[in-house]
Design a protein around this motif. Structure first.
Motif, PDB file in Angstrom:
ATOM      1  N   ARG A  60       0.790  -1.234   0.000  1.00  0.00           N
ATOM      2  CA  ARG A  60       0.000   0.000   0.000  1.00  0.00           C
ATOM      3  C   ARG A  60       0.824   1.287   0.000  1.00  0.00           C
ATOM      4  O   ARG A  60       0.283   2.365   0.211  1.00  0.00           O
ATOM      5  N   HIS A  61       2.126   1.192  -0.250  1.00  0.00           N
ATOM      6  CA  HIS A  61       2.932   2.410  -0.355  1.00  0.00           C
ATOM      7  C   HIS A  61       3.938   2.275  -1.492  1.00  0.00           C
ATOM      8  O   HIS A  61       4.396   1.169  -1.802  1.00  0.00           O
ATOM      9  N   ASP A  62       4.279   3.411  -2.107  1.00  0.00           N
ATOM     10  CA  ASP A  62       5.390   3.458  -3.055  1.00  0.00           C
ATOM     11  C   ASP A  62       6.671   3.560  -2.236  1.00  0.00           C
ATOM     12  O   ASP A  62       6.887   4.539  -1.519  1.00  0.00           O
ATOM     13  N   ARG A  63       7.539   2.548  -2.354  1.00  0.00           N
ATOM     14  CA  ARG A  63       8.679   2.444  -1.439  1.00  0.00           C
ATOM     15  C   ARG A  63      10.014   2.450  -2.187  1.00  0.00           C
ATOM     16  O   ARG A  63      10.104   2.003  -3.326  1.00  0.00           O
ATOM     17  N   ILE A  64      11.031   2.944  -1.501  1.00  0.00           N
ATOM     18  CA  ILE A  64      12.428   2.748  -1.903  1.00  0.00           C
ATOM     19  C   ILE A  64      13.057   1.906  -0.801  1.00  0.00           C
ATOM     20  O   ILE A  64      13.360   2.414   0.285  1.00  0.00           O
ATOM     21  N   VAL A  65      13.219   0.630  -1.048  1.00  0.00           N
ATOM     22  CA  VAL A  65      13.732  -0.278  -0.025  1.00  0.00           C
ATOM     23  C   VAL A  65      15.255  -0.296  -0.136  1.00  0.00           C
ATOM     24  O   VAL A  65      15.807  -0.518  -1.224  1.00  0.00           O
ATOM     25  N   VAL A  66      15.934  -0.032   1.001  1.00  0.00           N
ATOM     26  CA  VAL A  66      17.372   0.219   0.953  1.00  0.00           C
ATOM     27  C   VAL A  66      18.145  -0.775   1.808  1.00  0.00           C
ATOM     28  O   VAL A  66      17.631  -1.351   2.766  1.00  0.00           O
ATOM     29  N   HIS A  67      19.420  -0.916   1.446  1.00  0.00           N
ATOM     30  CA  HIS A  67      20.318  -1.840   2.152  1.00  0.00           C
ATOM     31  C   HIS A  67      21.739  -1.371   1.886  1.00  0.00           C
ATOM     32  O   HIS A  67      22.084  -1.004   0.762  1.00  0.00           O
ATOM     33  N   GLY A  68      22.584  -1.418   2.943  1.00  0.00           N
ATOM     34  CA  GLY A  68      23.990  -1.123   2.734  1.00  0.00           C
ATOM     35  C   GLY A  68      24.538  -0.053   3.650  1.00  0.00           C
ATOM     36  O   GLY A  68      23.831   0.486   4.509  1.00  0.00           O
ATOM     37  N   PRO A  69      25.809   0.304   3.474  1.00  0.00           N
ATOM     38  CA  PRO A  69      26.468   1.280   4.348  1.00  0.00           C
ATOM     39  C   PRO A  69      25.926   2.688   4.121  1.00  0.00           C
ATOM     40  O   PRO A  69      25.676   3.103   2.987  1.00  0.00           O
ATOM     41  N   ILE A  70      25.787   3.415   5.207  1.00  0.00           N
ATOM     42  CA  ILE A  70      25.132   4.716   5.158  1.00  0.00           C
ATOM     43  C   ILE A  70      25.888   5.707   4.273  1.00  0.00           C
ATOM     44  O   ILE A  70      25.260   6.531   3.589  1.00  0.00           O
ATOM     45  N   GLU A  71      27.208   5.666   4.243  1.00  0.00           N
ATOM     46  CA  GLU A  71      27.978   6.637   3.453  1.00  0.00           C
ATOM     47  C   GLU A  71      27.687   6.496   1.964  1.00  0.00           C
ATOM     48  O   GLU A  71      27.788   7.473   1.215  1.00  0.00           O
ATOM     49  N   GLN A  72      27.332   5.298   1.529  1.00  0.00           N
ATOM     50  CA  GLN A  72      26.957   5.085   0.130  1.00  0.00           C
ATOM     51  C   GLN A  72      25.455   5.224  -0.078  1.00  0.00           C
ATOM     52  O   GLN A  72      25.011   5.646  -1.147  1.00  0.00           O
ATOM     53  N   LEU A  73      24.665   4.899   0.948  1.00  0.00           N
ATOM     54  CA  LEU A  73      23.215   5.030   0.815  1.00  0.00           C
ATOM     55  C   LEU A  73      22.776   6.479   0.696  1.00  0.00           C
ATOM     56  O   LEU A  73      21.821   6.781  -0.024  1.00  0.00           O
ATOM     57  N   VAL A  74      23.440   7.388   1.383  1.00  0.00           N
ATOM     58  CA  VAL A  74      23.014   8.799   1.350  1.00  0.00           C
ATOM     59  C   VAL A  74      23.001   9.331  -0.082  1.00  0.00           C
ATOM     60  O   VAL A  74      21.968   9.816  -0.564  1.00  0.00           O
ATOM     61  N   PRO A  75      24.112   9.273  -0.817  1.00  0.00           N
ATOM     62  CA  PRO A  75      24.059   9.778  -2.200  1.00  0.00           C
ATOM     63  C   PRO A  75      23.186   8.924  -3.111  1.00  0.00           C
ATOM     64  O   PRO A  75      22.568   9.445  -4.046  1.00  0.00           O
TER      65      PRO A  75
END
Length: 255
Positions: A60-75
């Protein structure tokens, strides 16, 4: 938004097997990306060891599902939001989402809850539970017993309903096969009529659906309110393990 420091380049992922390798076969990411085929609208990217899967209308939501180290996830998240728009909700492990919200403006944490999954069939018996031929009566039970349920008859991604009934044939406990993917079945829409509670019906219905989904998909997952200790204990008895997750919004929620 603040992009942070980008190392390397953002690369599209177009194959489910490649996605599984990139995330270490993380159940949450694989669930989100199982529709990663030319005829579907899911998309995925990686930046170094970080992965982001765009999954429209997932639970029921449009999602961006994320995984990994924060320094690479931010950009990576910054770039993906620029690609798909800020209506999409970053979703993943709670510590990661909270740090993303601190570092990527204007993200804010909107909800924290639990992801649970299992690969082991439950030992619980499920006598008298069956798949329904249709969904007659399900909405009425949900309105009475679980009006905040994410799964409802007629919604996109809801495949089928299982139920226990009373002697008159009325539905007294239900659960849905909803938003399932080839490698992960998803359990949702659990509800038991107030007058029938305390008899283990939810446990039996969930045991039935879990066993059925495991036989078809090999793994079963669900999401649960992290404050609902009773539900969490029920799912743990069926073999599920708990993982704290969260969702963030770049836009205020509607309504």
């Amino acid at each position: 938004m603040t992009a942070g420091v980008t190392t390397g380049r953002v690369v599209p992922i177009t194959d489910v097997a490649e996605l599984a390798r990139a995330c270490g076969n993380d159940a949450l990411i694989v669930w989100a990306g199982q529709g990663l085929r030319a005829e579907r609208s899911e998309r995925a990217w990686r930046l170094g060891d970080a992965v982001a899967v765009v999954a429209p209308d997932l639970s029921r939501h449009d999602r961006i599902v994320v995984h990994g180290p924060i320094e690479q996830l931010v950009p990576l998240v910054y770039e993906v939001l620029g690609e798909v728009g800020t209506a999409y909700r970053p979703f993943g492990d709670e510590p990661v989402i909270r740090e993303l919200a601190d570092r990527v403006e204007p993200l804010e944490v909107r909800a924290a809850f639990g992801w649970m999954d299992t690969t082991e069939p439950p030992s619980e018996t499920a006598e008298g539970v069956r798949w329904l031929d249709g969904d007659t009566g399900v909405a009425e039970l949900l309105e009475q017993a679980s009006p905040e349920s994410y799964a409802w008859p007629g919604l996109s991604g809801i495949d089928r309903w299982a139920a226990a009934t009373d002697q008159a044939g009325r539905l007294i406990s239900v659960a849905a096969d909803a938003w399932s993917a080839p490698d992960l079945g998803f359990l949702a829409g659990v509800a038991t009529a107030p007058e029938a509670r305390g008899r283990g019906l939810s446990r039996q219905v969930c045991a039935f659906v879990t066993a059925e989904l495991l036989a078809r998909h090999g793994r079963t997952g669900l999401m649960v309110d992290g404050r609902n200790a009773v539900a969490i204990r029920l799912y743990e008895r069926l073999g599920y393990t708990y993982r704290p997750v969260a969702a963030a919004n770049a836009e205020p929620p509607k309504g």
